[in-house]
Design an enzyme around this catalytic site. Structure first.
Site, PDB file in Angstrom:
ATOM      1  N   ARG A  67       6.658 -27.210 -14.728  1.00  0.00           N
ATOM      2  CA  ARG A  67       6.109 -28.443 -15.265  1.00  0.00           C
ATOM      3  C   ARG A  67       6.920 -29.598 -14.716  1.00  0.00           C
ATOM      4  O   ARG A  67       8.141 -29.510 -14.618  1.00  0.00           O
ATOM      5  CB  ARG A  67       6.185 -28.431 -16.795  1.00  0.00           C
ATOM      6  CG  ARG A  67       4.945 -27.860 -17.433  1.00  0.00           C
ATOM      7  CD  ARG A  67       4.951 -28.034 -18.921  1.00  0.00           C
ATOM      8  NE  ARG A  67       5.800 -27.084 -19.591  1.00  0.00           N
ATOM      9  CZ  ARG A  67       6.915 -27.388 -20.225  1.00  0.00           C
ATOM     10  NH1 ARG A  67       7.329 -28.656 -20.286  1.00  0.00           N
ATOM     11  NH2 ARG A  67       7.627 -26.461 -20.816  1.00  0.00           N
ATOM     12  N   TYR A 202       0.667 -25.652 -10.075  1.00  0.00           N
ATOM     13  CA  TYR A 202       1.375 -24.887 -11.109  1.00  0.00           C
ATOM     14  C   TYR A 202       0.629 -24.976 -12.451  1.00  0.00           C
ATOM     15  O   TYR A 202       0.265 -26.074 -12.908  1.00  0.00           O
ATOM     16  CB  TYR A 202       2.819 -25.392 -11.252  1.00  0.00           C
ATOM     17  CG  TYR A 202       3.504 -24.738 -12.417  1.00  0.00           C
ATOM     18  CD1 TYR A 202       3.868 -23.389 -12.366  1.00  0.00           C
ATOM     19  CD2 TYR A 202       3.721 -25.425 -13.610  1.00  0.00           C
ATOM     20  CE1 TYR A 202       4.440 -22.761 -13.459  1.00  0.00           C
ATOM     21  CE2 TYR A 202       4.298 -24.802 -14.697  1.00  0.00           C
ATOM     22  CZ  TYR A 202       4.646 -23.466 -14.626  1.00  0.00           C
ATOM     23  OH  TYR A 202       5.200 -22.836 -15.711  1.00  0.00           O
ATOM     24  N   GLY A 204       1.194 -24.975 -15.652  1.00  0.00           N
ATOM     25  CA  GLY A 204       1.585 -25.896 -16.722  1.00  0.00           C
ATOM     26  C   GLY A 204       1.171 -27.335 -16.434  1.00  0.00           C
ATOM     27  O   GLY A 204       1.136 -28.177 -17.332  1.00  0.00           O
ATOM     28  N   CYS A 254      13.795 -19.162 -23.387  1.00  0.00           N
ATOM     29  CA  CYS A 254      14.859 -18.933 -24.358  1.00  0.00           C
ATOM     30  C   CYS A 254      14.530 -17.748 -25.272  1.00  0.00           C
ATOM     31  O   CYS A 254      15.072 -17.630 -26.373  1.00  0.00           O
ATOM     32  CB  CYS A 254      15.107 -20.185 -25.190  1.00  0.00           C
ATOM     33  SG  CYS A 254      15.871 -21.504 -24.238  1.00  0.00           S
ATOM     34  N   LYS A 256      11.233 -16.663 -26.158  1.00  0.00           N
ATOM     35  CA  LYS A 256      10.042 -16.830 -26.995  1.00  0.00           C
ATOM     36  C   LYS A 256       9.049 -15.667 -26.835  1.00  0.00           C
ATOM     37  O   LYS A 256       8.680 -15.020 -27.820  1.00  0.00           O
ATOM     38  CB  LYS A 256       9.382 -18.144 -26.611  1.00  0.00           C
ATOM     39  CG  LYS A 256       8.254 -18.574 -27.489  1.00  0.00           C
ATOM     40  CD  LYS A 256       7.874 -19.980 -27.073  1.00  0.00           C
ATOM     41  CE  LYS A 256       6.590 -20.424 -27.678  1.00  0.00           C
ATOM     42  NZ  LYS A 256       6.052 -21.586 -26.951  1.00  0.00           N
ATOM     43  N   THR A 257       8.639 -15.411 -25.603  1.00  0.00           N
ATOM     44  CA  THR A 257       7.634 -14.362 -25.405  1.00  0.00           C
ATOM     45  C   THR A 257       8.168 -13.003 -25.826  1.00  0.00           C
ATOM     46  O   THR A 257       7.459 -12.203 -26.436  1.00  0.00           O
ATOM     47  CB  THR A 257       7.143 -14.341 -23.942  1.00  0.00           C
ATOM     48  OG1 THR A 257       6.628 -15.624 -23.634  1.00  0.00           O
ATOM     49  CG2 THR A 257       6.043 -13.317 -23.736  1.00  0.00           C
ATOM     50  N   SER A 258       9.448 -12.746 -25.552  1.00  0.00           N
ATOM     51  CA  SER A 258       9.968 -11.421 -25.917  1.00  0.00           C
ATOM     52  C   SER A 258      10.092 -11.271 -27.439  1.00  0.00           C
ATOM     53  O   SER A 258       9.956 -10.174 -27.972  1.00  0.00           O
ATOM     54  CB  SER A 258      11.287 -11.125 -25.206  1.00  0.00           C
ATOM     55  OG  SER A 258      12.215 -12.115 -25.495  1.00  0.00           O
ATOM     56  N   ALA A 367       8.600 -17.447 -12.067  1.00  0.00           N
ATOM     57  CA  ALA A 367       7.429 -16.629 -11.715  1.00  0.00           C
ATOM     58  C   ALA A 367       6.778 -16.142 -13.006  1.00  0.00           C
ATOM     59  O   ALA A 367       7.470 -15.883 -13.996  1.00  0.00           O
ATOM     60  CB  ALA A 367       7.857 -15.453 -10.856  1.00  0.00           C
TER      61      ALA A 367
HETATM   62  C1  SPV Z   1       6.388 -23.404 -20.995  1.00  0.00           C
HETATM   63  O1  SPV Z   1       7.076 -23.760 -20.013  1.00  0.00           O
HETATM   64  O2  SPV Z   1       6.672 -23.721 -22.155  1.00  0.00           O
HETATM   65  C2  SPV Z   1       5.214 -22.558 -20.787  1.00  0.00           C
HETATM   66  C3  SPV Z   1       4.656 -22.453 -19.461  1.00  0.00           C
HETATM   67  O3  SPV Z   1       4.699 -22.036 -21.732  1.00  0.00           O
HETATM   68  S1  SPV Z   1       3.910 -23.922 -18.985  1.00  0.00           S
HETATM   69  O4  SPV Z   1       4.018 -24.893 -20.045  1.00  0.00           O
HETATM   70  O5  SPV Z   1       2.528 -23.616 -18.702  1.00  0.00           O
HETATM   71  O6  SPV Z   1       4.601 -24.357 -17.798  1.00  0.00           O
HETATM   72 MN    MN Z   2       5.354 -22.997 -23.566  1.00  0.00          MN
END
Ligand code: SPV
Ligand code: MN
Length: 605
Positions: A67, A202, A204, A254, A256-258, A367
């Site tokens: 982003r 990209y 985001g 940090c 989040k997804t995991s 990535a």
């Molecule tokens: C983030 O960076 O918080 C994301 C990926 O979830 S994106 O915002 O799409 O870059």
């Molecule tokens: Mn996000």
């Protein structure tokens, strides 16, 4: 013409006139149309098929890997002001600039039109969105990440407001990479709920429904009295077969997804949540329906579920990985990786340097992979519930090497919103273009997306639970605490124990220890959890290492947070200052009694 809505007609007509595409493809979401989008993503070269059925790979340019805060601006009319912390440009000037960049940008290309819904379709939470883009890759991603809604749009009211997104890759080279990234612009005309994005690929910056829409929904939520948050939602299994839903906000990269995807629990969302009060209950939905996840450090051991998904047939888009012999590789995958292949820099070999002489890694740290939630065996069954799920807890986490304990519970909602959310301080990471490892305040991890005054946003959060009999408990976590030698005090999987402890706390199953910054777990409650969840013997030494209250570091943090609010958050609620002051006093009093570094065992009364 099947979609009879004035705003959409005006938006599409203007977009066509401005960008001048050769064709317009209206995606009706029929199986045939969806297949066409997929096929074109490959035919144009924006995606390349990989060995496994359904898998493709896409690259963004070397300066387009995250982003872009600099290039993302709010278009502010002369008669309005927006917090100075937000990047902005005078509306007329910005419009002229971005429309100038978009002029004729789709010449010789096809404009793809998609009709999508944020939140479950046909629900009080739904936000209808129209995307116009010349990128089949963007259109393909949106298929996996959002609810398709062409049918709903065919029934839409003539005067219904919708969010509109216009994106163009701009000029591309023969590898289908945007070349004019110097002139990237992501400009938000919030007065018209319309966003323009150009000279970037990209996700985001380009997928309208991701972070571009979040900025608009925050404004809509502010007007209508609900909340749009940068949060995952997951279902955590507790004793006796019960399930408890938790939402959590973490800055990018940090954990989040995991946290959203812990083995044995269910995932409802990994990035954006909407909260509404329904019949006096705190209810939550996922704005999205898929995952655009960071792939770095996804290993077979730590992320078995996602590992499996990434290795079996099914629709996955890999972004900015390394490809060798049609196989995907990434950083920290816990396996041997090749010394050459193709990555975001083109043909790559180990030791390859960029223009500044810096070594190029085998894949970008940012990535990503895109996958629909329904492709996951642990997708929560309530994903499409139009009323959402009841929320038991909210988590705020950052990357804090020095001060915060790994997990703590707020004394009450306001204390949590202020001390963990509005005090969220974190080291910057690779997910944003810029320097890594710099400490910065990132309120509720949503600061990049705030489009209303920050103080107002905090106040909205504090006030939201008024009238809710049982508001969610608020927790603060920090997976990145380090000891004196600079080593992490925790292992990666430990977060699962913290989440299970929260689940017990939400149901009042275990007591906790009052400490100056919140309530922390008792050693005797963590021992069985470590055993059950991770099969680990949890030592007193580890516990003391992790949960010692570091008074000077916490006081310093409070000073930084307070200074930040005074300087950057005009109108920050009085509750913020009062809560910070109360914590400061508790820390000082405790230090007088127990010293600067307080073992949790000294706090047990
Ligand atoms: C983030 O960076 O918080 C994301 C990926 O979830 S994106 O915002 O799409 O870059
Ligand atoms: Mn996000």
């Amino acid at each position: 013409m099947g979609v009879d809505n004035d705003k959409i007609h005006a938006f599409v007509a203007d977009a066509i006139e401005l960008t001048n595409p050769e064709n317009v493809f209206v995606c009706t979401d029929s199986a045939e149309d969806v297949k066409h989008v997929r096929k074109m993503a490959v035919e144009t070269g924006e995606e390349k098929p990989l060995e496994t059925d359904g898998h493709t790979s896409h690259f963004d340019g070397p300066s387009d890997q995250g982003r872009d805060r600099e290039a993302t601006k709010y278009l502010v009319p002369k008669t309005e002001t927006l917090s100075k912390a937000l990047n902005q440009i005078e509306r007329e000037e910005g419009l002229a600039e971005v429309r100038g960049l978009l002029k004729d940008s789709m010449k010789g290309r096809t404009m793809i039109l998609r009709f999508l819904s944020l939140g479950p379709a046909g629900s009080v939470f739904s936000v209808p969105c129209v995307q116009a883009t010349d990128s089949w890759y963007v259109a393909h991603n949106e298929d996996l990440l959002y609810r398709t809604a062409y049918d709903q749009f065919c029934k839409i009211e003539k005067d219904k407001n919708v969010f509109c997104f216009l994106h163009s890759c701009g000029e591309m080279n023969e590898d289908m990479i945007s070349v004019d990234v110097e002139n990237k612009a992501i400009y938000m005309d919030y007065t018209k709920d319309t966003i323009y994005s150009v000279n970037t690929q990209y996700g985001g910056n380009t997928m309208g429904l991701k972070k571009l829409a979040l900025r608009l929904t925050i404004r809509q939520a502010d007007r209508e009295g609900w909340l749009a948050e940068h949060m995952f939602i997951s279902g955590v299994n507790g004793p006796g077969g019960r399930k408890t839903y938790l939402a959590g906000a973490f800055p990018s990269a940090c954990g989040k997804t995991s946290t959203a995807m812990l083995p044995g629990e269910t995932i409802l969302g990994d990035d954006i949540a909407y909260f509404r009060k329904i019949n006096g209950e705190f209810r939550a939905v996922n704005a999205e329906a898929g995952i655009f996840g960071i792939i770095q450090n996804v290993t077979e051991k730590n992320d078995p579920m996602i590992w499996e998904i990434l290795h079996k047939p099914g629709e996955i888009i890999f972004g900015n990985i390394l490809v060798r012999d049609k196989k995907p590789y990434w950083l920290g995958m816990g396996q041997e990786t090749p010394d050459e292949g193709v990555n975001f820099s083109g043909q790559w070999h180990k030791g390859k340097k960029d223009a500044n002489g810096k070594e190029i890694p085998l894949a970008h740290k940012n990535a990503r992979y895109t996958v629909a939630l329904t492709a996951l065996p642990n997708c929560d069954p309530e994903l499409e519930n139009p009323e959402g799920v009841p929320l038991g807890g909210v988590i705020y986490g950052g990357r804090d090497p020095k001060a915060s304990v790994p997990v703590q519970q707020a004394f009450d909602w306001t204390h949590g919103i202020v001390s963990y959310g509005a005090s969220l301080e974190t080291e910057t990471t690779f997910a944003i273009i810029g320097e890594e490892g710099v400490m910065e305040i990132n309120l509720m991890s949503i600061q990049d997306f705030l489009a209303i005054p920050l103080g107002k946003y905090i106040q909205n959060n504090i006030d939201f639970v008024k009238g809710i009999a049982k508001p969610p408990l608020v927790f603060g976590v920090n997976y990145f605490l380090r000891d004196k030698e600079g080593n992490f005090t925790n292992d990666v999987p430990d977060k699962h124990v913290w989440v299970k402890w929260m689940e017990l706390r939400i149901h009042g199953d275990v007591p906790a220890i009052d400490c100056p910054t919140g309530q922390i777990p008792r050693y005797e409650d963590l021992v069985p959890l470590f055993k059950e969840v991770l099969g680990k013997d949890y030592t007193k030494e580890d516990y003391v290492n992790q949960f010692t209250i570091r008074v000077p570091e916490n006081l310093a943090k409070i000073d930084r947070v307070e200074k930040y609010h005074k300087e950057n958050v005009p109108g920050s609620p009085q509750e913020v200052y009062d809560t910070l002051q109360a914590t400061r006093k508790r820390l000082q009093d405790a230090a007088e009694k127990h010293g600067d570094y307080i073992s949790p065992f000294d706090l047990v009364s």
